[in-house]
Design a protein around this motif. Structure first.
Motif, mmCIF file in Angstrom:
data_model
loop_
_atom_site.group_PDB
_atom_site.id
_atom_site.type_symbol
_atom_site.label_atom_id
_atom_site.label_comp_id
_atom_site.label_asym_id
_atom_site.label_seq_id
_atom_site.Cartn_x
_atom_site.Cartn_y
_atom_site.Cartn_z
ATOM 1 N N LEU A 44 -21.311 18.921 -31.404
ATOM 2 C CA LEU A 44 -19.985 19.556 -31.368
ATOM 3 C C LEU A 44 -18.893 18.594 -30.901
ATOM 4 O O LEU A 44 -17.780 18.590 -31.424
ATOM 5 N N LYS A 45 -19.215 17.769 -29.922
ATOM 6 C CA LYS A 45 -18.192 16.885 -29.361
ATOM 7 C C LYS A 45 -17.775 15.766 -30.302
ATOM 8 O O LYS A 45 -16.761 15.096 -30.061
ATOM 9 N N THR A 46 -18.529 15.567 -31.404
ATOM 10 C CA THR A 46 -18.160 14.502 -32.346
ATOM 11 C C THR A 46 -16.973 14.896 -33.209
ATOM 12 O O THR A 46 -16.264 14.045 -33.727
ATOM 13 N N ASP A 52 -20.257 25.158 -43.811
ATOM 14 C CA ASP A 52 -20.796 23.881 -43.332
ATOM 15 C C ASP A 52 -20.794 23.937 -41.810
ATOM 16 O O ASP A 52 -19.808 24.356 -41.193
ATOM 17 N N ALA A 53 -21.881 23.498 -41.191
ATOM 18 C CA ALA A 53 -21.983 23.592 -39.740
ATOM 19 C C ALA A 53 -22.734 22.388 -39.188
ATOM 20 O O ALA A 53 -23.499 21.730 -39.896
ATOM 21 N N VAL A 54 -22.508 22.128 -37.904
ATOM 22 C CA VAL A 54 -23.227 21.069 -37.206
ATOM 23 C C VAL A 54 -24.051 21.694 -36.100
ATOM 24 O O VAL A 54 -23.807 22.839 -35.687
ATOM 25 N N GLY A 62 -14.395 27.080 -34.371
ATOM 26 C CA GLY A 62 -13.363 26.929 -33.356
ATOM 27 C C GLY A 62 -13.125 25.468 -33.030
ATOM 28 O O GLY A 62 -13.349 24.597 -33.870
ATOM 29 N N PHE A 63 -12.701 25.190 -31.774
ATOM 30 C CA PHE A 63 -12.532 23.798 -31.371
ATOM 31 C C PHE A 63 -13.188 23.582 -30.009
ATOM 32 O O PHE A 63 -13.277 24.494 -29.176
ATOM 33 N N TYR A 64 -13.689 22.391 -29.842
ATOM 34 C CA TYR A 64 -14.501 22.041 -28.675
ATOM 35 C C TYR A 64 -13.631 21.332 -27.640
ATOM 36 O O TYR A 64 -12.945 20.353 -27.946
ATOM 37 N N ARG A 65 -13.662 21.847 -26.401
ATOM 38 C CA ARG A 65 -12.840 21.239 -25.348
ATOM 39 C C ARG A 65 -13.557 21.383 -24.000
ATOM 40 O O ARG A 65 -13.977 22.478 -23.639
ATOM 41 N N PRO A 105 -14.141 17.624 -32.513
ATOM 42 C CA PRO A 105 -13.691 18.683 -31.609
ATOM 43 C C PRO A 105 -12.840 19.777 -32.249
ATOM 44 O O PRO A 105 -12.718 20.860 -31.704
ATOM 45 N N TYR A 106 -12.213 19.493 -33.411
ATOM 46 C CA TYR A 106 -11.284 20.465 -33.994
ATOM 47 C C TYR A 106 -11.847 21.101 -35.266
ATOM 48 O O TYR A 106 -12.471 20.426 -36.097
ATOM 49 N N ASN A 107 -11.602 22.394 -35.407
ATOM 50 C CA ASN A 107 -11.997 23.148 -36.598
ATOM 51 C C ASN A 107 -13.439 22.852 -36.990
ATOM 52 O O ASN A 107 -13.735 22.384 -38.085
ATOM 53 N N ILE A 108 -14.339 23.140 -36.088
ATOM 54 C CA ILE A 108 -15.757 22.849 -36.285
ATOM 55 C C ILE A 108 -16.543 24.155 -36.216
ATOM 56 O O ILE A 108 -16.121 25.118 -35.559
ATOM 57 N N ALA A 109 -17.678 24.183 -36.882
ATOM 58 C CA ALA A 109 -18.518 25.387 -36.876
ATOM 59 C C ALA A 109 -19.941 25.008 -36.493
ATOM 60 O O ALA A 109 -20.438 23.932 -36.848
ATOM 61 N N THR A 110 -20.596 25.891 -35.762
ATOM 62 C CA THR A 110 -21.995 25.707 -35.404
ATOM 63 C C THR A 110 -22.717 27.039 -35.532
ATOM 64 O O THR A 110 -22.092 28.111 -35.523
ATOM 65 N N ILE A 111 -24.029 26.972 -35.674
ATOM 66 C CA ILE A 111 -24.864 28.173 -35.836
ATOM 67 C C ILE A 111 -25.850 28.239 -34.678
ATOM 68 O O ILE A 111 -26.494 27.232 -34.335
ATOM 69 N N GLY A 112 -25.979 29.407 -34.089
ATOM 70 C CA GLY A 112 -26.924 29.556 -32.991
ATOM 71 C C GLY A 112 -27.284 31.007 -32.736
ATOM 72 O O GLY A 112 -26.777 31.912 -33.397
#
Length: 304
Positions: free
Chosen positions: A96-98, A89-91, A144-147, A100-107
């Motif tokens: 990403l900032k919505t 599952d990815a956003v 990862g996590f967004y910071r 911030p923790y344990n999130i995945a994205t595809i690019g």
């Protein structure tokens, strides 16, 4: 003609339907009997006759427009993104900032940076902090996590092929690639002849004019096997082929734009990956049979 065929069959104690008689008229009785079965006294078509279809990839347009380059990269991204979405599952990057923790994205990787790389998708871009090596134009998922506007990578996920059972549905069958004329190779206009040969009943299908890369499908009413035929620009070893299958692209480290669509993304997984190389070797990667042969040693592969 029909009466003669019926009399000939009756002499052998055989009966046939009107459809079968019509096919005998078209192909001749001897040719038809080679690809037919006898059930009792009834003559019927061979249900397991192999049908061969070939799809050639990467036919280059005469002229590429600037918008074709944009469409090509978008096509590559969308195809591999859909493969990755079957795994995770990815956003999108702009969301990403919505979480911030344990999130995945595809690019798609745009470029390397001092501390990682830049990842982009149609919604934006993000700086990824990572020690792992990636290549420009790789389409990957990053977890990862967004910071503070950066994505701190904890895992990189590739669209790697799934583990599959080794396909043995076409037992006692040989697949052969051969040059009709060695001079074609010398003149750098290679044309291959592709032959599917059933060992037991001598059935043979021939397709001339095979070019690289091509998808080949062998099919009966009950079974199917796919072959990906590929002649790379340089000699490839087993680790190189694993990288192709892991990244799901025939040219993972270079760009081959032939039109607005990237046809070299491996949206399907072959049963046999047949490449032209300097040496003969054979390996199995996650159920895919990988075969490398040289031009001077093109040989048959028994699918059993």
């Amino acid at each position: 003609m029909k009466e003669k065929i019926v009399k000939t069959l009756l002499k052998h104690g055989l009966l046939a339907t009107p459809q079968i008689i019509k096919k005998i008229e078209e192909n001749g009785i001897e040719n038809f009997l080679q690809s037919a079965k006898i059930h009792g006294v009834f003559l019927t078509e061979e249900k397991n006759k192999i049908q061969v279809s070939v799809k050639k990839l990467g036919k280059k347009q005469e002229r590429l427009r600037p918008e074709d380059f944009v469409s090509y990269y978008r096509s590559r991204y969308e195809k591999i993104k859909n493969i990755l979405l079957e795994k995770i599952d990815a956003v999108s990057i702009n969301k990403l900032k919505t979480t911030p923790y344990n999130i995945a994205t595809i690019g798609m990787v745009r470029e390397a940076t001092r501390n990682g790389f830049i990842l982009e998708d149609p919604t934006g871009e993000v700086s990824v902090i990572s020690r792992k090596s990636v290549m420009p134009n790789d389409v990957i998922a990053v977890r990862g996590f967004y910071r503070e506007g950066k994505l701190i990578e904890s895992e990189i996920i590739y669209p790697d092929i799934p583990l599959k059972l080794h396909n043995t549905t076409f037992q006692n069958t040989k697949i052969i690639f051969m040059y009709e004329d060695l001079r074609e190779r010398i003149n750098k206009t290679p044309t291959l002849t592709f032959i599917v040969e059933k060992i037991k009943n001598s059935e043979k299908n021939t397709f001339s004019g095979l070019t690289s890369p091509s998808w080949i499908e062998l099919k009966t009413k009950e079974n199917k096997i796919t072959v990906l035929f590929f002649e790379p620009e340089k000699n490839l070893g087993y680790e190189d082929i694993k990288l192709i299958l892991k990244k799901r692209h025939l040219y993972p480290e270079s760009v081959h734009i032939t039109g607005p669509e990237d046809e070299f993304v491996l949206t399907s997984v072959p049963d046999i990956f047949w490449i032209i190389g300097e040496n003969y070797w054979k390996e199995v990667y996650k159920g895919v049979t990988v075969i490398s042969v040289s031009y001077t040693h093109l040989r048959a592969h028994e699918t059993s």
